[in-house]
Design an enzyme around this catalytic site. Structure first.
Site, PDB file in Angstrom:
ATOM      1  N   SER A 131       0.838  -1.207   0.000  1.00 23.82           N
ATOM      2  CA  SER A 131       0.000   0.000   0.000  1.00 23.82           C
ATOM      3  C   SER A 131       0.867   1.249   0.000  1.00 23.82           C
ATOM      4  O   SER A 131       1.999   1.250   0.501  1.00 23.82           O
ATOM      5  CB  SER A 131      -0.901   0.031   1.235  1.00 23.82           C
ATOM      6  OG  SER A 131      -1.762  -1.084   1.278  1.00 23.82           O
ATOM      7  N   GLN A 132       0.296   2.323  -0.532  1.00 25.09           N
ATOM      8  CA  GLN A 132       0.954   3.635  -0.531  1.00 25.09           C
ATOM      9  C   GLN A 132       1.196   4.078   0.915  1.00 25.09           C
ATOM     10  O   GLN A 132       0.326   3.887   1.774  1.00 25.09           O
ATOM     11  CB  GLN A 132      -0.011   4.595  -1.222  1.00 25.09           C
ATOM     12  CG  GLN A 132       0.465   6.000  -1.314  1.00 25.09           C
ATOM     13  CD  GLN A 132      -0.556   6.869  -2.036  1.00 25.09           C
ATOM     14  OE1 GLN A 132      -1.598   6.387  -2.492  1.00 25.09           O
ATOM     15  NE2 GLN A 132      -0.257   8.139  -2.122  1.00 25.09           N
TER      16      GLN A 132
END
Ligand code: SAH
Length: 219
Positions: free
Chosen positions: A66-67
């Site tokens: 995930s970012q």
């Protein structure tokens, strides 16, 4: 064990500044965890220069790490306290797991994909954290270890699996992205009493699909 060079540490400090200054993340415990956990360890060596950009990145098996901003938002919505018993659904690279561990969670994490599970379990251990890492369908939660203080789902669900709400303690929180296969709303459910659930919406995000019994059916 990978190297954590001055260059990596410098890039990591810049990422923390970015989260603080441009993304409004002001929880010092979260920022400290981001400055401690070496995100480049979770990417293939060839891609380590991408590790400190505020972007999601492919980790193989059609999945992503995930970012950083998304990891920070989900972590902040959990309202994590040291010692909380936490269930993470979607271990993926293991990065979010290590952020939670660094912040003092007692962590149970479950990953559907066996290759990712094995890789993540190894790296969590190499970094010196102790977690309960499982391979299986987390859309049903982890009933044998319930109830949890906090449950975090890191893949987008078509609807809220009731099993997850059932596995929360009173006062506990479930953070889960729910929506269609392109956009999901970041939802937070708080179990106020045994029969009363509070629901809050924190806007649009985009995650890979939650699979399994209460996820998206595979075609
Ligand atoms: N938290 C991860 C993000 C991984 S992306 C990180 O920090 O890297 C979401 C992950 O959820 C993928 O690895 C995917 O395989 C996993 N997943 C999807 N459906 C699942 C399910 N039903 N149970 C457990 N894991 C699931």
């Amino acid at each position: 064990m990978r190297e954590d060079s001055y260059k990596h540490k410098g890039l990591r400090a810049q990422l923390v500044q970015h989260l603080r200054n441009n993304r409004g993340i002001d929880d010092e415990a979260i920022l400290k965890a981001f400055s401690t956990v070496p995100r480049h360890f979770f990417l293939d060596t060839a891609f380590s220069e991408h590790a400190y950009a505020d972007k999601a990145f492919a980790i193989g098996e059609g999945q992503t790490i995930s970012q950083p901003y998304t990891v920070a938002v989900q972590t902040s919505l959990l309202g994590l306290q040291p010692g909380d018993k936490v269930l993470e659904i979607g271990t993926g690279s293991g990065y979010q797991a290590c952020i939670l561990l660094e912040m003092g969670a007692r962590l149970f994490t479950i990953e559907y994909n066996r290759k990712l599970f094995e890789r993540a379990r190894k790296i969590i251990e190499e970094l010196g954290y102790s977690a309960n890492v499982y391979c299986g369908d987390g859309s049903r939660g982890l009933p044998s270890y319930a109830p949890f203080d906090k449950i975090l789902v890191t893949a987008g669900a078509p609807s809220v699996p009731t099993a997850l709400v059932d596995q929360l303690k009173v006062g506990g929180k479930l953070v889960i992205p729910v929506g269609n296969n392109r956009t999901q709303q970041m939802l937070r459910f708080t179990k106020v009493t045994e029969n009363k659930i509070k629901k809050e919406n924190f806007g649009d995000f985009s995650f890979v699909k939650l699979k399994g019994e209460f996820g998206w059916k595979e075609k």
